[in-house]
Scaffold this motif. Structure first.
Motif, PDB file in Angstrom:
ATOM      1  N   LEU A 203      11.262 -34.383 -26.854  1.00  0.00           N
ATOM      2  CA  LEU A 203      11.294 -33.614 -25.699  1.00  0.00           C
ATOM      3  C   LEU A 203      12.619 -32.657 -25.724  1.00  0.00           C
ATOM      4  CD1 LEU A 203      10.522 -36.556 -23.246  1.00  0.00           C
ATOM      5  CD2 LEU A 203       8.951 -34.919 -24.197  1.00  0.00           C
ATOM      6  N   ALA A 204      12.739 -31.739 -26.494  1.00  0.00           N
ATOM      7  CA  ALA A 204      13.729 -31.178 -26.593  1.00  0.00           C
ATOM      8  C   ALA A 204      13.906 -29.670 -26.193  1.00  0.00           C
ATOM      9  CB  ALA A 204      14.199 -31.012 -28.310  1.00  0.00           C
ATOM     10  N   GLY A 205      13.358 -29.547 -24.922  1.00  0.00           N
ATOM     11  CA  GLY A 205      13.250 -28.092 -24.402  1.00  0.00           C
ATOM     12  C   GLY A 205      14.591 -27.852 -23.942  1.00  0.00           C
ATOM     13  N   PRO A 206      14.533 -26.398 -23.203  1.00  0.00           N
ATOM     14  CA  PRO A 206      15.880 -26.037 -22.659  1.00  0.00           C
ATOM     15  C   PRO A 206      16.206 -26.790 -21.523  1.00  0.00           C
ATOM     16  CG  PRO A 206      14.062 -24.364 -22.250  1.00  0.00           C
ATOM     17  CD  PRO A 206      13.295 -25.348 -23.380  1.00  0.00           C
ATOM     18  N   GLY A 207      15.677 -27.268 -20.870  1.00  0.00           N
ATOM     19  CA  GLY A 207      15.805 -28.288 -19.527  1.00  0.00           C
ATOM     20  C   GLY A 207      15.816 -27.349 -18.369  1.00  0.00           C
ATOM     21  N   LYS A 208      14.978 -26.285 -18.346  1.00  0.00           N
ATOM     22  CA  LYS A 208      14.945 -25.527 -16.960  1.00  0.00           C
ATOM     23  C   LYS A 208      14.796 -26.218 -15.866  1.00  0.00           C
ATOM     24  CE  LYS A 208      12.128 -21.805 -17.672  1.00  0.00           C
ATOM     25  NZ  LYS A 208      11.509 -21.264 -18.604  1.00  0.00           N
ATOM     26  N   LEU A 209      13.758 -27.010 -15.865  1.00  0.00           N
ATOM     27  CA  LEU A 209      13.222 -27.930 -14.610  1.00  0.00           C
ATOM     28  C   LEU A 209      14.131 -28.792 -14.222  1.00  0.00           C
ATOM     29  CD1 LEU A 209       9.673 -29.016 -15.321  1.00  0.00           C
ATOM     30  CD2 LEU A 209      10.324 -27.648 -13.469  1.00  0.00           C
ATOM     31  N   ALA A 210      15.141 -29.501 -15.233  1.00  0.00           N
ATOM     32  CA  ALA A 210      16.125 -30.354 -15.007  1.00  0.00           C
ATOM     33  C   ALA A 210      17.292 -29.500 -14.120  1.00  0.00           C
ATOM     34  CB  ALA A 210      16.715 -30.880 -16.159  1.00  0.00           C
TER      35      ALA A 210
ATOM     36  N   ALA B 229      14.990 -39.017 -12.420  1.00  0.00           N
ATOM     37  CA  ALA B 229      14.106 -37.925 -11.911  1.00  0.00           C
ATOM     38  C   ALA B 229      14.397 -36.767 -13.088  1.00  0.00           C
ATOM     39  CB  ALA B 229      14.479 -37.551 -10.718  1.00  0.00           C
ATOM     40  N   LEU B 230      15.741 -36.658 -13.522  1.00  0.00           N
ATOM     41  CA  LEU B 230      16.212 -35.554 -14.395  1.00  0.00           C
ATOM     42  C   LEU B 230      15.567 -35.851 -15.791  1.00  0.00           C
ATOM     43  CD1 LEU B 230      19.894 -35.410 -13.424  1.00  0.00           C
ATOM     44  CD2 LEU B 230      18.226 -33.483 -13.369  1.00  0.00           C
ATOM     45  N   ALA B 231      15.464 -37.140 -16.259  1.00  0.00           N
ATOM     46  CA  ALA B 231      14.826 -37.490 -17.600  1.00  0.00           C
ATOM     47  C   ALA B 231      13.311 -37.242 -17.514  1.00  0.00           C
ATOM     48  CB  ALA B 231      14.943 -39.025 -17.848  1.00  0.00           C
ATOM     49  N   ALA B 232      12.767 -37.334 -16.257  1.00  0.00           N
ATOM     50  CA  ALA B 232      11.146 -36.922 -16.163  1.00  0.00           C
ATOM     51  C   ALA B 232      10.918 -35.493 -15.988  1.00  0.00           C
ATOM     52  CB  ALA B 232      10.700 -37.599 -14.881  1.00  0.00           C
ATOM     53  N   MET B 233      11.996 -34.972 -15.634  1.00  0.00           N
ATOM     54  CA  MET B 233      11.684 -33.331 -16.000  1.00  0.00           C
ATOM     55  C   MET B 233      11.692 -33.064 -17.200  1.00  0.00           C
ATOM     56  SD  MET B 233      11.448 -32.205 -12.926  1.00  0.00           S
ATOM     57  CE  MET B 233      10.450 -33.913 -13.035  1.00  0.00           C
ATOM     58  N   LEU B 234      12.499 -33.498 -18.225  1.00  0.00           N
ATOM     59  CA  LEU B 234      12.521 -33.160 -19.559  1.00  0.00           C
ATOM     60  C   LEU B 234      10.837 -33.509 -20.114  1.00  0.00           C
ATOM     61  CD1 LEU B 234      15.890 -34.722 -20.777  1.00  0.00           C
ATOM     62  CD2 LEU B 234      15.394 -32.297 -20.090  1.00  0.00           C
ATOM     63  N   ALA B 235      10.411 -34.588 -19.446  1.00  0.00           N
ATOM     64  CA  ALA B 235       9.002 -34.648 -20.410  1.00  0.00           C
ATOM     65  C   ALA B 235       8.011 -33.454 -19.516  1.00  0.00           C
ATOM     66  CB  ALA B 235       8.477 -36.354 -19.731  1.00  0.00           C
ATOM     67  N   VAL B 236       8.053 -33.318 -18.217  1.00  0.00           N
ATOM     68  CA  VAL B 236       7.000 -32.316 -17.359  1.00  0.00           C
ATOM     69  C   VAL B 236       7.254 -31.049 -18.333  1.00  0.00           C
ATOM     70  CG1 VAL B 236       6.690 -31.482 -15.189  1.00  0.00           C
ATOM     71  CG2 VAL B 236       7.066 -33.988 -15.422  1.00  0.00           C
TER      72      VAL B 236
ATOM     73  N   GLN C 107      26.950 -40.316 -13.842  1.00  0.00           N
ATOM     74  CA  GLN C 107      25.851 -39.828 -13.892  1.00  0.00           C
ATOM     75  C   GLN C 107      25.534 -38.810 -14.675  1.00  0.00           C
ATOM     76  OE1 GLN C 107      25.558 -38.868  -9.615  1.00  0.00           O
ATOM     77  NE2 GLN C 107      23.930 -40.159  -9.520  1.00  0.00           N
ATOM     78  N   GLN C 108      26.339 -37.941 -14.969  1.00  0.00           N
ATOM     79  CA  GLN C 108      26.254 -36.846 -16.054  1.00  0.00           C
ATOM     80  C   GLN C 108      26.418 -37.553 -17.337  1.00  0.00           C
ATOM     81  OE1 GLN C 108      29.614 -34.242 -14.830  1.00  0.00           O
ATOM     82  NE2 GLN C 108      28.308 -33.203 -13.447  1.00  0.00           N
ATOM     83  N   ARG C 109      27.275 -38.290 -17.573  1.00  0.00           N
ATOM     84  CA  ARG C 109      27.364 -38.964 -18.942  1.00  0.00           C
ATOM     85  C   ARG C 109      26.232 -39.663 -19.317  1.00  0.00           C
ATOM     86  NH1 ARG C 109      30.812 -42.738 -17.816  1.00  0.00           N
ATOM     87  NH2 ARG C 109      29.302 -44.430 -17.937  1.00  0.00           N
ATOM     88  N   VAL C 110      25.504 -40.461 -18.222  1.00  0.00           N
ATOM     89  CA  VAL C 110      24.381 -41.176 -18.655  1.00  0.00           C
ATOM     90  C   VAL C 110      23.250 -40.591 -18.904  1.00  0.00           C
ATOM     91  CG1 VAL C 110      22.731 -42.933 -17.658  1.00  0.00           C
ATOM     92  CG2 VAL C 110      25.246 -43.369 -17.759  1.00  0.00           C
ATOM     93  N   PHE C 111      23.041 -39.148 -18.025  1.00  0.00           N
ATOM     94  CA  PHE C 111      22.014 -38.330 -18.263  1.00  0.00           C
ATOM     95  C   PHE C 111      22.073 -37.764 -19.678  1.00  0.00           C
ATOM     96  CE2 PHE C 111      20.322 -34.016 -17.664  1.00  0.00           C
ATOM     97  CZ  PHE C 111      18.825 -34.543 -18.081  1.00  0.00           C
ATOM     98  N   GLU C 112      23.375 -37.294 -20.019  1.00  0.00           N
ATOM     99  CA  GLU C 112      23.438 -36.726 -21.357  1.00  0.00           C
ATOM    100  C   GLU C 112      23.193 -37.640 -22.863  1.00  0.00           C
ATOM    101  OE1 GLU C 112      23.761 -33.686 -22.288  1.00  0.00           O
ATOM    102  OE2 GLU C 112      23.632 -33.170 -20.402  1.00  0.00           O
ATOM    103  N   GLN C 113      23.209 -38.892 -22.513  1.00  0.00           N
ATOM    104  CA  GLN C 113      22.968 -39.985 -23.264  1.00  0.00           C
ATOM    105  C   GLN C 113      21.257 -40.066 -23.363  1.00  0.00           C
ATOM    106  OE1 GLN C 113      24.998 -43.292 -21.413  1.00  0.00           O
ATOM    107  NE2 GLN C 113      26.704 -42.954 -22.939  1.00  0.00           N
TER     108      GLN C 113
END
Length: 700
Positions: A259-266, A315-322, A281-287
């Motif tokens: 799931l390597a998109g640009p992350g627009k939705l996130a 929710a941010l992780a889910a956006m990368l899938a969507v 939270q930022q650190r864990v989301f980046e991991q």
């Protein structure tokens, strides 16, 4: 690190029926206890030991200290005051007497104890009406010319096996030990490691545990500190660790969608949130994001205290899938918690045009069919629910991310079922596991060797720490006044009822009674009640009314422990707080202090308190840090309860104790790395010896 022989494995696998005296019936009884082979008997270790290697003069007996005495019967008395009872007075050359007391006995036994008979018995003396007495000792009647030699080793007392007497079991284990292979063929650990840790070989450790010599250190054995126990614990921890790592290696062989998109939705989601992420939270989301970019499945545990903001990261992780046109699913253990996730996710995601579907047990009929269709067609991009998500009827079009909240509340098989939903050919979904139960580092190393662990270890700004106090139950009227004052100022309060009896019915009755008492004492307040026996819809309605401020005081059982967010609630009273574990107290306290108002948690207890209860309440008063609390909980209660017994393999260690043996874990990890790299076949043999077939589910 190669190994010379598999003779040991052949000996280990020999069936129990190859022993003398094991017919079909005995074999069945042993099998019911999981004892099938010689190796199972080698590893069926004693619970404790009895020292019959010496005789203690009766006058030197000490209350509470087990001992063996020998003397002659001086008097016998049978009584039937409340129930049948046999008392036998035995005296010896030290001119002292001890009373043996039996509640279960046969007429033949009474006849054995004729005055003047020589008796040798073993037990724990305690103060009785007329001096010391031993209740239900083990004993032998000795003939006059019997020199009855004393034992030369401590007697092992084994965990009972239904239908097989202790003496028979001891004989069978002794036979099995006579067939222990020699050191070289039995040993699987590198000799240099054993030397470095000053530990014996496996053969020596097993023989010491089953047949400890008379000079063995009984105190060390009873505390699990003996080198023989540490040797066995090391190999057992290693086996479990290797088995989890093996699971992980097997899973990494599968593909997962990168799931390597640009992350627009996130980015859109972040921009729309009314708050900024904390550094943690930022650190864990980046991991998480780095994991999701890989074509192999993520396996990450995110632990963070109540209110640390794990749902946003999910929710941010889910956006990368969507964003990649795929689906994400979030499963929570209770409808209440799942519904709260649903409310949050809909609030955040629907403005971005994302369809969030709801699937729980109460969604039935046409509504359920419609949701299933949306999930199967891919119209539903994010699906939230309870274990209903894991049922066979649910099929996803393209599940790329499975998020499981409070995963230790799910059975292992249920987690496998959700993972398998997204399995397409060799591909499986990424897995993100969340827990608000902070897990001590030592435990995470052992329990989650198959997961990468992230911690959200800071709370969002603006949170005021909760002030915690302990009150004895006699001060209940004061607490009622505190509630009156808090509600008069426009705030809300919880009153949590707990009972030692775990039956829902009894707890529900207690909550009902408390509700009625508080309603009578506080007639001006709007009070609601929530307990486990209510229908889900009633519970939801009561919780919703409280959340929306329609009720001021919520009387509840511990069903509110997980996940309800009412920022205006600033007072929490926990009745019988001494009956709850630290983790549960901490979870409950996390329901207040969610807004900017100074909040309090009152731990109401019934005196007198046990030492452990005192330590628990003191810990709660001293700290709000979930990780500190988890370490203390591990120290006080041990790991089984902390992780939930359904963690396969973990609660069933035969020798190891994660709290006691934590110092061995770094060695375990290093050794596991070496074995997996240099001697994978040896690693498999260690797993087979200790974990066997249970390995398959160990890391689901």
């Amino acid at each position: 690190m190669s190994h010379p022989s598999t003779r040991a494995e052949e000996a280990a696998r020999q069936p129990i029926t190859s022993l003398k005296g094991v017919g079909e019936r005995v074999a069945e009884k042993l099998a019911a206890r999981g004892l099938l082979s010689l190796q199972d008997l080698w590893l069926h270790l004693p619970l404790r030991y009895e020292d019959r290697t010496a005789l203690t003069p009766i006058r030197l007996l000490q209350p509470g200290v087990p001992a063996q005495v020998e003397g002659r019967v001086e008097a016998v008395e049978r009584g039937f005051r409340y129930r049948p009872m046999l008392r036998v007075a035995v005296g010896d050359d030290s001119h002292a007497t001890v009373v043996l007391r039996f509640f279960h006995f046969r007429a033949a036994q009474v006849a054995q104890f004729a005055p003047g008979t020589r008796v040798r018995c073993y037990g724990t003396p305690k103060p009785g009406q007329r001096g010391l007495e031993i209740v239900h000792p083990s004993y032998r009647v000795l003939d006059e010319d019997d020199d009855a030699a004393l034992g030369d080793a401590l007697d092992p007392i084994y965990p009972a096996v239904d239908g097989v007497g202790p003496a028979s079991l001891r004989k069978l284990i002794s036979q099995a030990l006579d067939r222990l292979p020699d050191d070289d063929s039995l040993e699987l650990l590198p000799p240099e490691l054993l030397r470095e840790l000053a530990l014996p070989s496996l053969r020596e450790a097993l023989l010491t545990m089953h047949r400890p010599p008379r000079d063995a250190d009984l105190a060390a054995l009873s505390q699990g500190q003996h080198p023989a126990q540490r040797r066995l614990a090391l190999e057992e921890l290693l086996a479990h660790h290797l088995s989890l790592r093996r699971q992980r290696i097997a899973l990494q062989k599968h593909r997962a969608p990168a799931l390597a998109g640009p992350g627009k939705l996130a980015k859109q989601l972040l921009a729309s949130l009314p708050f900024r992420l904390t550094g943690a939270q930022q650190r864990v989301f980046e991991q998480v994001r780095a994991d999701l970019r890989q074509p192999s499945p993520m396996l990450r545990l995110v632990q963070g205290d109540v209110g640390s903001g794990k749902t946003v990261v999910a929710a941010l992780a889910a956006m990368l899938a969507v964003e990649k046109g795929k689906q994400a699913a979030l499963a929570a253990p209770t409808e209440l918690l799942a519904e709260q996730h649903l409310v949050n996710l809909r609030h955040w995601l629907e403005p971005l045009g994302i369809r969030v579907a709801w699937l729980a047990g109460k969604v039935t009929g046409k509504a359920r069919a419609a949701v299933l269709e949306e999930v199967a067609s891919g119209q539903a991009q994010v699906v939230v629910g309870t274990h209903a998500l894991m049922q066979e009827a649910v099929t996803f079009r393209d599940l790329a991310l499975a998020i499981v909240d409070e995963q230790h509340r799910f059975g292992v098989h249920q987690r496998l079922a959700l993972r398998d939903k997204g399995a397409q050919g060799q591909a499986v979904p990424h897995q993100l596991v969340m827990t608000a139960t902070p897990i001590p580092r030592t435990l995470a190393m052992a329990a989650y060797a198959d997961l990468d662990v992230s911690a959200i270890d800071e709370l969002p700004p603006g949170r005021t720490p909760v002030q915690t106090v302990a009150f004895s139950a006699e001060r209940r009227p004061e607490l009622i006044e505190r509630i009156r004052a808090a509600c008069a100022e426009g705030r809300q309060a919880y009153w949590v009822c707990t009972l030692i009896d775990d039956s829902d019915e009894v707890i529900a009755q207690a909550a009902q009674t408390t509700y009625e008492q508080l309603s009578a004492a506080l007639p001006e307040l709007r009070i609601a009640l929530v307990h486990g026996r209510m229908k889900a819809a009633e519970k939801q309605a009561a919780m919703r009314a409280f959340k929306q401020g329609e009720t001021q005081l919520l009387v509840a059982t511990t069903v509110i422990e997980v996940g309800v967010d009412v920022p205006n609630a600033s007072l929490m009273i926990i009745e019988n707080a001494e009956r709850l574990g630290l983790a549960q107290l901490h979870q409950l306290r996390g329901r207040v202090g969610r807004g900017a108002t100074a909040s309090s948690c009152v731990l109401m207890y019934q005196a007198p308190l046990s030492l452990m209860a005192k330590q628990r309440l003191a810990t709660m008063r001293e700290t709000n840090d979930g990780f500190v609390i988890a370490e203390k909980d591990l120290e006080l209660r041990g790991p089984g309860e902390l992780l939930g017994t359904r963690q396969t393999g973990l609660a069933t260690f035969r020798v190891a104790d994660l709290a006691r043996d934590a110092h061995l874990l770094p060695h375990v990890r290093d050794l596991a790395d070496r074995l997996l790299a240099d001697a994978p076949a040896l690693a498999d043999r260690i797993i087979q010896r200790w974990v066997g077939g249970a390995a398959r589910y160990a890391s689901a």
